[in-house]
Scaffold this motif. Structure first.
Motif, PDB file in Angstrom:
ATOM      1  N   THR A   1       1.007  -1.360   0.117  1.00  0.00           N
ATOM      2  CA  THR A   1       0.098   0.055   0.142  1.00  0.00           C
ATOM      3  C   THR A   1       0.860   1.388   0.095  1.00  0.00           C
ATOM      4  O   THR A   1       0.541   2.279  -0.413  1.00  0.00           O
ATOM      5  N   PHE A   2       2.064   1.298   0.700  1.00  0.00           N
ATOM      6  CA  PHE A   2       2.793   2.343   0.433  1.00  0.00           C
ATOM      7  C   PHE A   2       3.457   2.891  -0.584  1.00  0.00           C
ATOM      8  O   PHE A   2       3.915   3.872  -0.790  1.00  0.00           O
ATOM      9  N   GLY A   3       3.528   2.072  -1.616  1.00  0.00           N
ATOM     10  CA  GLY A   3       3.809   2.508  -2.784  1.00  0.00           C
ATOM     11  C   GLY A   3       5.023   1.654  -3.767  1.00  0.00           C
ATOM     12  O   GLY A   3       5.532   0.804  -2.824  1.00  0.00           O
ATOM     13  N   VAL A   4       5.092   2.107  -4.803  1.00  0.00           N
ATOM     14  CA  VAL A   4       6.119   1.221  -5.557  1.00  0.00           C
ATOM     15  C   VAL A   4       7.667   1.342  -5.221  1.00  0.00           C
ATOM     16  O   VAL A   4       8.408   0.525  -5.428  1.00  0.00           O
ATOM     17  N   ARG A   5       8.083   2.553  -4.720  1.00  0.00           N
ATOM     18  CA  ARG A   5       9.209   2.979  -3.956  1.00  0.00           C
ATOM     19  C   ARG A   5       9.689   1.798  -3.045  1.00  0.00           C
ATOM     20  O   ARG A   5      10.734   1.338  -2.909  1.00  0.00           O
ATOM     21  N   VAL A   6       8.793   1.606  -1.990  1.00  0.00           N
ATOM     22  CA  VAL A   6       8.959   0.791  -0.805  1.00  0.00           C
ATOM     23  C   VAL A   6       9.326  -0.684  -1.411  1.00  0.00           C
ATOM     24  O   VAL A   6      10.242  -1.276  -0.825  1.00  0.00           O
ATOM     25  N   VAL A   7       8.375  -1.007  -2.236  1.00  0.00           N
ATOM     26  CA  VAL A   7       8.467  -2.311  -2.861  1.00  0.00           C
ATOM     27  C   VAL A   7       9.666  -2.684  -3.541  1.00  0.00           C
ATOM     28  O   VAL A   7      10.527  -3.649  -3.341  1.00  0.00           O
ATOM     29  N   ALA A   8      10.190  -1.614  -4.379  1.00  0.00           N
ATOM     30  CA  ALA A   8      11.270  -1.668  -5.038  1.00  0.00           C
ATOM     31  C   ALA A   8      12.694  -1.735  -4.153  1.00  0.00           C
ATOM     32  O   ALA A   8      13.543  -2.545  -4.466  1.00  0.00           O
ATOM     33  N   VAL A   9      12.511  -0.942  -3.218  1.00  0.00           N
ATOM     34  CA  VAL A   9      13.754  -1.145  -2.301  1.00  0.00           C
ATOM     35  C   VAL A   9      13.999  -2.647  -1.547  1.00  0.00           C
ATOM     36  O   VAL A   9      14.953  -3.162  -1.642  1.00  0.00           O
ATOM     37  N   LEU A  10      12.649  -2.985  -1.190  1.00  0.00           N
ATOM     38  CA  LEU A  10      12.441  -4.052  -0.386  1.00  0.00           C
ATOM     39  C   LEU A  10      13.030  -5.494  -1.491  1.00  0.00           C
ATOM     40  O   LEU A  10      13.662  -6.363  -0.939  1.00  0.00           O
ATOM     41  N   ASN A  11      12.449  -5.330  -2.571  1.00  0.00           N
ATOM     42  CA  ASN A  11      12.898  -6.439  -3.659  1.00  0.00           C
ATOM     43  C   ASN A  11      14.419  -6.292  -4.252  1.00  0.00           C
ATOM     44  O   ASN A  11      14.966  -7.440  -4.106  1.00  0.00           O
ATOM     45  N   SER A  12      15.133  -5.041  -3.765  1.00  0.00           N
ATOM     46  CA  SER A  12      16.362  -5.096  -4.214  1.00  0.00           C
ATOM     47  C   SER A  12      17.300  -5.607  -2.991  1.00  0.00           C
ATOM     48  O   SER A  12      18.196  -6.387  -3.101  1.00  0.00           O
ATOM     49  N   VAL A  13      16.958  -5.530  -1.980  1.00  0.00           N
ATOM     50  CA  VAL A  13      17.404  -5.891  -0.778  1.00  0.00           C
ATOM     51  C   VAL A  13      17.333  -7.557  -0.729  1.00  0.00           C
ATOM     52  O   VAL A  13      18.274  -8.434  -0.382  1.00  0.00           O
ATOM     53  N   SER A  14      16.077  -8.007  -1.258  1.00  0.00           N
ATOM     54  CA  SER A  14      15.684  -9.457  -1.261  1.00  0.00           C
ATOM     55  C   SER A  14      16.784 -10.409  -2.185  1.00  0.00           C
ATOM     56  O   SER A  14      17.201 -11.260  -1.900  1.00  0.00           O
ATOM     57  N   VAL A  15      16.961  -9.508  -3.256  1.00  0.00           N
ATOM     58  CA  VAL A  15      18.206 -10.103  -4.139  1.00  0.00           C
ATOM     59  C   VAL A  15      19.268 -10.693  -3.364  1.00  0.00           C
ATOM     60  O   VAL A  15      19.877 -11.828  -3.468  1.00  0.00           O
ATOM     61  N   TRP A  16      19.936  -9.712  -2.750  1.00  0.00           N
ATOM     62  CA  TRP A  16      21.114  -9.862  -1.965  1.00  0.00           C
ATOM     63  C   TRP A  16      21.098 -11.047  -0.772  1.00  0.00           C
ATOM     64  O   TRP A  16      21.634 -11.434  -0.497  1.00  0.00           O
ATOM     65  N   TRP A  17      19.464 -10.761  -0.254  1.00  0.00           N
ATOM     66  CA  TRP A  17      19.344 -11.582   0.952  1.00  0.00           C
ATOM     67  C   TRP A  17      19.335 -13.097   0.409  1.00  0.00           C
ATOM     68  O   TRP A  17      19.836 -14.124   1.038  1.00  0.00           O
ATOM     69  N   HIS A  18      18.714 -13.484  -0.747  1.00  0.00           N
ATOM     70  CA  HIS A  18      18.650 -14.880  -1.316  1.00  0.00           C
ATOM     71  C   HIS A  18      19.955 -15.246  -1.729  1.00  0.00           C
ATOM     72  O   HIS A  18      20.610 -16.195  -1.559  1.00  0.00           O
TER      73      HIS A  18
END
Length: 379
Positions: A172-189
């Motif tokens: 709900t907070f918007g695409v910027r928040v999701v984009a940041v979290l997805n970028s973190v997710s790549v390195w997390w994986h």
């Protein structure tokens, strides 16, 4: 909304191309090529798919089916991904598959589009529910091991509901928040796989023989046909290597979408293939008690393998890495699913289309579609 760039007043290439395909630029186009790739890579989520169905694979073909089934399925997935990437480069819209079906059909385009869209929609809702249910299972296993929050069906469903609400709020907070979290997710994986495999290589006192990992066939299904059981075992790879169409669904929010979308599809598949195979091989070598892991009281065989191989403290740490990845995966799946619903509603193809096509004026994201996904998955 006008297709002009807000700062220059001139049409930008992405918005102009979208307009030529029949749509106005309504979503905020802020995602980079890496962020687009990150969505698909996060949804594939080798730490979610591989580990959620690892116990299933242990019964349906065992190590041989899991280890050799992965590259076998991966080969066909790459071929499908190449075809999808080619079409995505020509039609970079959030609708993805159903829009492509309409454009590529030689006749009865609307009918093919309708069926494709509904199969895609139902499949996305189901797989997103499966992702978060897997995350709830693993989280329940950790809470049981750490604080005695027993791994019961009721507790798992409660955790599932909480996870769904959290993912709805984040989107709900918007695409910027999701984009940041997805970028973190790549390195997390990626780092997570290296940590898990590294620990499983150096910490256990003993490992399985290579002949066991690459050649042991296990059938605990009750079916007598080995080829059929092997095919059932391919489900682990098939379930994991899905969701890469998310890069197409995010193209209306991606810069240079005609190139970034296709690259996101292909790169997410290739990186997942390599990292996933390493994970499966490392985990299988570390099995200490095969039957004990299959029948683990936690209900999560990988958790039992971690604990048997490294001890309770380290095992729970590795389990937390997996849970984090699964939560990232579920969040990204909600994102992609909501964009598909938004596009499908934009074309009037689902009941209540005006509601689900609505865009939040503040975030320029389909908030109503986000909560539709979250609620339907929980039901």
């Amino acid at each position: 909304m006008d297709v002009s760039d807000q700062q220059t007043g001139q049409p930008d290439e992405d918005s102009a191309r979208l307009h030529a395909l029949g749509y106005a630029q309504e979503l905020k186009r802020t995602m980079s090529a890496f962020s687009n790739f990150a969505v698909s890579f996060t949804i594939i989520s080798i730490l979610s798919g591989c580990l959620t169905l690892y116990g299933f694979g242990m019964k349906t073909g065992g190590p041989a089916a899991m280890i050799w089934g992965w590259p076998l399925v991966g080969l066909f997935v790459v071929l499908v991904g190449l075809g999808m990437a080619e079409v995505c480069s020509s039609y970079p819209t959030a609708g993805g598959l159903y829009y492509w079906a309409a454009k590529l059909a030689t006749r009865n385009g609307p009918a093919w589009s309708w069926f494709t869209g509904w199969f895609n929609l139902i499949g996305q809702i189901a797989v997103t529910a499966g992702i978060d249910f897997g995350a709830a299972l693993f989280l329940n296993a950790f809470l049981d091991l750490q604080w005695g929050f027993s791994a019961t069906p009721g507790h798992t469903i409660l955790l599932l509901a909480i996870i769904l609400v959290v993912h709805g709020v984040l989107n709900t907070f918007g695409v910027r928040v999701v984009a940041v979290l997805n970028s973190v997710s790549v390195w997390w994986h990626l780092v997570g796989v290296l940590v898990i495999v590294g620990v499983l290589v150096f910490v256990p006192a003993k490992h399985q023989e290579a002949s066991f990992v690459f050649g042991s066939f296990v059938n605990q299904t009750g079916w007598g046909s080995a080829p059929y059981v092997f095919l059932l075992g391919l489900l682990l790879a098939q379930y994991t290597l899905t969701g890469y169409d998310a890069s197409a669904h995010m193209t209306e929010e991606t810069k240079n979408a005609a190139k970034a979308g296709p690259r996101g599809i292909i790169n997410s598949i290739l990186v997942s293939l390599v990292a996933g195979w390493i994970l499966l091989i490392g985990l299988t070598f570390a099995i200490q008690d095969y039957d004990g892991a299959v029948n683990s009281a936690t209900g999560v065989p990988p958790a039992q393998i971690f604990i048997d191989a490294t001890g309770a403290v380290t095992g729970k740490f590795l389990l937390l890495i997996c849970i984090g990845a699964q939560l990232f995966c579920g969040m990204a799946s909600v994102t992609a699913n909501s964009r598909m619903i938004y596009a499908f509603a934009r074309d009037g193809a689902i009941p209540g289309s005006k509601i689900w096509h609505n865009i939040n004026k503040r975030t320029q994201t389909p908030t109503n579609a986000v909560w539709l996904v979250s609620c339907v998955r929980n039901s």
